[in-house]
Design a protein around this motif. Structure first.
Motif, PDB file in Angstrom:
ATOM      1  N   PRO A  94       0.802  -1.230   0.000  1.00  0.00           N
ATOM      2  CA  PRO A  94       0.000   0.000   0.000  1.00  0.00           C
ATOM      3  C   PRO A  94       0.833   1.277   0.000  1.00  0.00           C
ATOM      4  N   ILE A  95       1.964   1.261   0.711  1.00  0.00           N
ATOM      5  CA  ILE A  95       2.812   2.458   0.750  1.00  0.00           C
ATOM      6  C   ILE A  95       3.431   2.721  -0.608  1.00  0.00           C
ATOM      7  N   LEU A  96       3.915   1.654  -1.259  1.00  0.00           N
ATOM      8  CA  LEU A  96       4.531   1.827  -2.576  1.00  0.00           C
ATOM      9  C   LEU A  96       3.503   2.230  -3.625  1.00  0.00           C
ATOM     10  N   SER A  97       2.293   1.698  -3.537  1.00  0.00           N
ATOM     11  CA  SER A  97       1.260   2.100  -4.494  1.00  0.00           C
ATOM     12  C   SER A  97       0.861   3.559  -4.295  1.00  0.00           C
ATOM     13  N   GLU A  98       0.813   4.001  -3.027  1.00  0.00           N
ATOM     14  CA  GLU A  98       0.525   5.415  -2.764  1.00  0.00           C
ATOM     15  C   GLU A  98       1.631   6.308  -3.323  1.00  0.00           C
ATOM     16  N   ALA A  99       2.902   5.876  -3.142  1.00  0.00           N
ATOM     17  CA  ALA A  99       4.013   6.657  -3.671  1.00  0.00           C
ATOM     18  C   ALA A  99       3.970   6.717  -5.197  1.00  0.00           C
ATOM     19  N   ALA A 100       3.602   5.595  -5.834  1.00  0.00           N
ATOM     20  CA  ALA A 100       3.495   5.589  -7.301  1.00  0.00           C
ATOM     21  C   ALA A 100       2.398   6.538  -7.775  1.00  0.00           C
ATOM     22  N   GLY A 101       1.274   6.582  -7.038  1.00  0.00           N
ATOM     23  CA  GLY A 101       0.211   7.510  -7.403  1.00  0.00           C
ATOM     24  C   GLY A 101       0.631   8.955  -7.244  1.00  0.00           C
ATOM     25  N   ARG A 102       1.341   9.268  -6.171  1.00  0.00           N
ATOM     26  CA  ARG A 102       1.831  10.632  -5.986  1.00  0.00           C
ATOM     27  C   ARG A 102       2.848  11.004  -7.061  1.00  0.00           C
ATOM     28  N   PHE A 103       3.720  10.051  -7.405  1.00  0.00           N
ATOM     29  CA  PHE A 103       4.700  10.319  -8.452  1.00  0.00           C
ATOM     30  C   PHE A 103       4.015  10.563  -9.798  1.00  0.00           C
ATOM     31  N   ARG A 104       2.974   9.798 -10.064  1.00  0.00           N
ATOM     32  CA  ARG A 104       2.237   9.979 -11.320  1.00  0.00           C
ATOM     33  C   ARG A 104       1.602  11.360 -11.395  1.00  0.00           C
ATOM     34  N   ARG A 105       1.084  11.847 -10.253  1.00  0.00           N
ATOM     35  CA  ARG A 105       0.449  13.166 -10.267  1.00  0.00           C
ATOM     36  C   ARG A 105       1.470  14.293 -10.351  1.00  0.00           C
ATOM     37  N   LYS A 106       2.700  14.039  -9.881  1.00  0.00           N
ATOM     38  CA  LYS A 106       3.735  15.071  -9.960  1.00  0.00           C
ATOM     39  C   LYS A 106       4.429  15.083 -11.318  1.00  0.00           C
ATOM     40  N   LEU A 107       4.419  13.953 -12.022  1.00  0.00           N
ATOM     41  CA  LEU A 107       5.098  13.864 -13.312  1.00  0.00           C
ATOM     42  C   LEU A 107       4.372  14.731 -14.344  1.00  0.00           C
TER      43      LEU A 107
END
Length: 229
Positions: A94-107
């Motif tokens: 769950p932590i890594l999926s949350e980080a991937a979602g945040r990275f996607r929104r920042k990209l």
């Protein structure tokens, strides 16, 4: 006074580094695939590699007579390692999926140009069908990208050339993210992962190796003394 000036310069440098954009620049065309790494306004080509500069030619070395080939030993197959408990991985997902979602929104996708032309000299009907399918796929892909990423410059084009023998594809994309955003994401994700790992380690401590018992000493036999006569 000098200390404040040095501190201000350091803070300005850190702010400039945090606001610096890094990313990738890629292009695919009839000339091939080109990949560059972007650091601010600069771009460093990664693929294809730039040709090496030719230096002074060395005189040809004399070749030594080849040695007789020695029979090569077959490498031993590595032994499979024992797997660990999956509980830690399940807690980190769950932590890594949350980080991937945040990275996607920042990209940020600064530029995305996609062009496809179907060639129809051999079979015009098949080219027309392919053109319709590609156009529908582009129409579906565009809103998905716009809703998932920060997409600035998007140009999708599809067509058919009934005089061309082959289809043609052109792709050009530029993706960027700021250094400060990467550091913030890494710190946030790393701190959460560390807390989960410490809690997991308390629940599942490492098994202690078994203590080796010292060997039992052999009993010393008494030495029999002879009687004097």
């Amino acid at each position: 006074m000098t200390g404040w000036i040095v501190l201000g310069v350091i803070l300005l440098l850190l702010a400039a580094i945090a606001l610096l954009k890094v990313g990738v620049w890629l292009e695919y065309s009839a000339e091939g695939f080109v990949l560059k790494a972007k650091v601010g306004p600069f771009a460093i080509r990664i693929l294809p590699r730039p040709p090496k500069k030719e230096g002074k030619q060395k005189p040809p070395e004399r070749k030594k007579p080849p040695k007789p080939p020695t029979p090569a030993k077959e490498p031993e197959a590595p032994k499979p390692k024992r797997g660990g408990l999956p509980t830690l991985a399940l807690r980190l997902i769950p932590i890594l999926s949350e980080a991937a979602g945040r990275f996607r929104r920042k990209l940020v996708i600064e530029r995305l140009w996609l062009s496809f032309t179907a060639g129809g000299s051999a079979d015009p009907a098949a080219a027309a069908i392919l053109y319709g399918r590609i156009s529908a796929a582009m129409g579906t892909l565009a809103p998905l990208l716009e809703n998932s990423f920060q997409l600035k410059d998007r140009r999708f084009h599809s067509g058919a050339d009934f005089t061309a023998e082959r289809a043609a594809l052109y792709l050009h994309a530029v993706l960027t993210i700021r250094v400060g955003q990467i550091i913030a994401l890494a710190f946030r994700c790393g701190w959460k992962c560390l807390r989960v790992y410490l809690a997991w380690r308390k629940e599942y401590p490492k098994p202690k190796p078994p203590k080796s018992k010292p060997p039992n000493p052999e009993p010393v036999k008494p030495v029999s003394q002879g009687t004097e006569r």
